[in-house]
Scaffold this motif. Structure first.
Motif, PDB file in Angstrom:
ATOM      1  N   HIS A  99       0.811  -1.230   0.000  1.00 26.07           N
ATOM      2  CA  HIS A  99       0.000   0.000   0.000  1.00 26.07           C
ATOM      3  C   HIS A  99       0.834   1.265   0.000  1.00 26.07           C
ATOM      4  O   HIS A  99       0.270   2.353  -0.002  1.00 26.07           O
ATOM      5  N   THR A 100       2.149   1.135   0.064  1.00 18.52           N
ATOM      6  CA  THR A 100       2.968   2.287   0.458  1.00 18.52           C
ATOM      7  C   THR A 100       4.045   2.641  -0.567  1.00 18.52           C
ATOM      8  O   THR A 100       5.185   2.919  -0.199  1.00 18.52           O
ATOM      9  N   CYS A 123      -0.212  -2.904  -6.219  1.00 12.71           N
ATOM     10  CA  CYS A 123       0.350  -1.855  -5.361  1.00 12.71           C
ATOM     11  C   CYS A 123      -0.598  -0.663  -5.278  1.00 12.71           C
ATOM     12  O   CYS A 123      -1.388  -0.407  -6.186  1.00 12.71           O
ATOM     13  N   LEU A 124      -0.470   0.079  -4.167  1.00 10.02           N
ATOM     14  CA  LEU A 124      -1.157   1.350  -4.035  1.00 10.02           C
ATOM     15  C   LEU A 124      -0.110   2.431  -3.800  1.00 10.02           C
ATOM     16  O   LEU A 124       0.958   2.159  -3.244  1.00 10.02           O
ATOM     17  N   ARG A 159      -3.031  -0.137  -8.373  1.00  9.10           N
ATOM     18  CA  ARG A 159      -4.476  -0.339  -8.283  1.00  9.10           C
ATOM     19  C   ARG A 159      -5.223   0.798  -7.599  1.00  9.10           C
ATOM     20  O   ARG A 159      -6.436   0.908  -7.728  1.00  9.10           O
ATOM     21  N   GLY A 160      -4.508   1.578  -6.781  1.00 13.00           N
ATOM     22  CA  GLY A 160      -5.248   2.591  -6.029  1.00 13.00           C
ATOM     23  C   GLY A 160      -4.353   3.463  -5.180  1.00 13.00           C
ATOM     24  O   GLY A 160      -3.141   3.505  -5.368  1.00 13.00           O
ATOM     25  N   ASP A 186      -8.848   7.195 -12.400  1.00  6.76           N
ATOM     26  CA  ASP A 186      -9.458   5.911 -12.714  1.00  6.76           C
ATOM     27  C   ASP A 186      -8.858   4.755 -11.900  1.00  6.76           C
ATOM     28  O   ASP A 186      -8.615   3.682 -12.419  1.00  6.76           O
ATOM     29  N   LEU A 187      -8.588   5.032 -10.632  1.00  4.30           N
ATOM     30  CA  LEU A 187      -8.010   4.016  -9.754  1.00  4.30           C
ATOM     31  C   LEU A 187      -9.108   3.454  -8.858  1.00  4.30           C
ATOM     32  O   LEU A 187      -9.822   4.208  -8.190  1.00  4.30           O
ATOM     33  N   ALA A 188      -9.244   2.139  -8.811  1.00  2.78           N
ATOM     34  CA  ALA A 188     -10.399   1.536  -8.148  1.00  2.78           C
ATOM     35  C   ALA A 188     -10.238   1.384  -6.632  1.00  2.78           C
ATOM     36  O   ALA A 188     -11.222   1.424  -5.896  1.00  2.78           O
ATOM     37  N   GLN A 189      -9.010   1.186  -6.166  1.00  2.00           N
ATOM     38  CA  GLN A 189      -8.832   0.844  -4.758  1.00  2.00           C
ATOM     39  C   GLN A 189      -8.499   2.065  -3.904  1.00  2.00           C
ATOM     40  O   GLN A 189      -7.655   2.885  -4.278  1.00  2.00           O
TER      41      GLN A 189
END
Ligand SMILES: *Cc1c(COP(=O)(O)O)cnc(C)c1O
Length: 221
Positions: A99-100, A123-124, A159-160, A186-189
């Motif tokens: 996430h980071t 990854c986010l 992804r987000g 347009d990022l879903a997460q």
């Protein structure tokens, strides 16, 4: 309340908040943050049937999960804390989602290592929505260029977005801002919301909430 009861009541609450806000409860994924919790508590969560966990340090995550991973093949581990480039190999081996992503050097080295291993990793990007000097995450204005860099130069599967709001600010402002940034790209997460503010995060579009103390109680250290 027992750990199982905490999980059960939070699962129910997530469903209710999602429905009340016109969202599908299945789009809200609960990451149980197991950092600095005892192995007994992690076992209790596994016995309850929970499988998605978050850790903020690679080494501690290995201590918690390396062995359990063999017993629970459906375990899903999320890295929600800063990743040093010398820990990238270990992180790829252990985690399912990172996430980071918060700087070019990390994105480049992670991309290189994934290519060598012929692996992919959702990854986010962590965004420093409060623009706090001491906090990780990219400044919001840099997001378009950084996203392009991660995808085109590093071939990362972005992804987000993830954020940790400043302690003194109303969290909802930051959640709404992160949601807006994600929509624009347009990022879903959306990874946002902790024990103190998850209801607002769900209402504002979180797809991952990261909950530690509300499930496991106070941390050990
Ligand atoms: C520790 C941590 C959490 C969980 O915090 P609680 O307040 O215990 O729910 C969530 N996100 C991140 C990034 C963390 O480091």
């Amino acid at each position: 309340m027992t750990i199982a009861e905490n999980f059960k009541s939070l699962d129910l609450e997530i469903t209710e908040i999602a429905r009340n806000n016109g969202r599908n409860p299945e789009d809200v994924n609960l990451i149980a943050v197991s950092k600095r919790q005892t192995q007994d508590k992690l076992r209790a969560a596994l016995d309850y049937g929970h499988r998605i966990f978050g850790e903020n340090r690679v080494q501690e995550a290995q201590e918690h999960w390396a062995e359990l991973k063999a017993d629970y093949p459906d375990l899903e581990l999320h890295l929600i804390g800063p990743l040093q480039t010398n820990k990238i190999k270990d992180a790829i081996a252990l985690f399912d989602v990172i996430h980071t992503i918060d700087r070019e050097k990390l994105a480049r080295k992670l991309g290189e290592e994934l290519k060598i291993q012929n692996k992919s990793m959702p990854c986010l990007i962590q965004v420093n929505t409060g623009e706090e000097p001491q906090k990780a995450g990219i400044p919001p204005k840099d997001l378009p260029d950084f996203l392009h860099f991660c995808r085109v130069e590093c071939l990362l599967d972005i992804r987000g977005l993830m954020c940790i709001p400043p302690i003194d600010d109303p969290a909802a402002v930051h959640f709404a801002f992160l949601k807006k940034l994600a929509s624009e790209h347009d990022l879903a997460q959306l990874s946002m919301g902790m024990s103190s503010d998850y209801p607002k995060a769900i209402a504002l579009g979180a797809t991952y909430i990261r909950i530690g103390t509300a499930l496991f109680g106070e941390r050990d250290i």
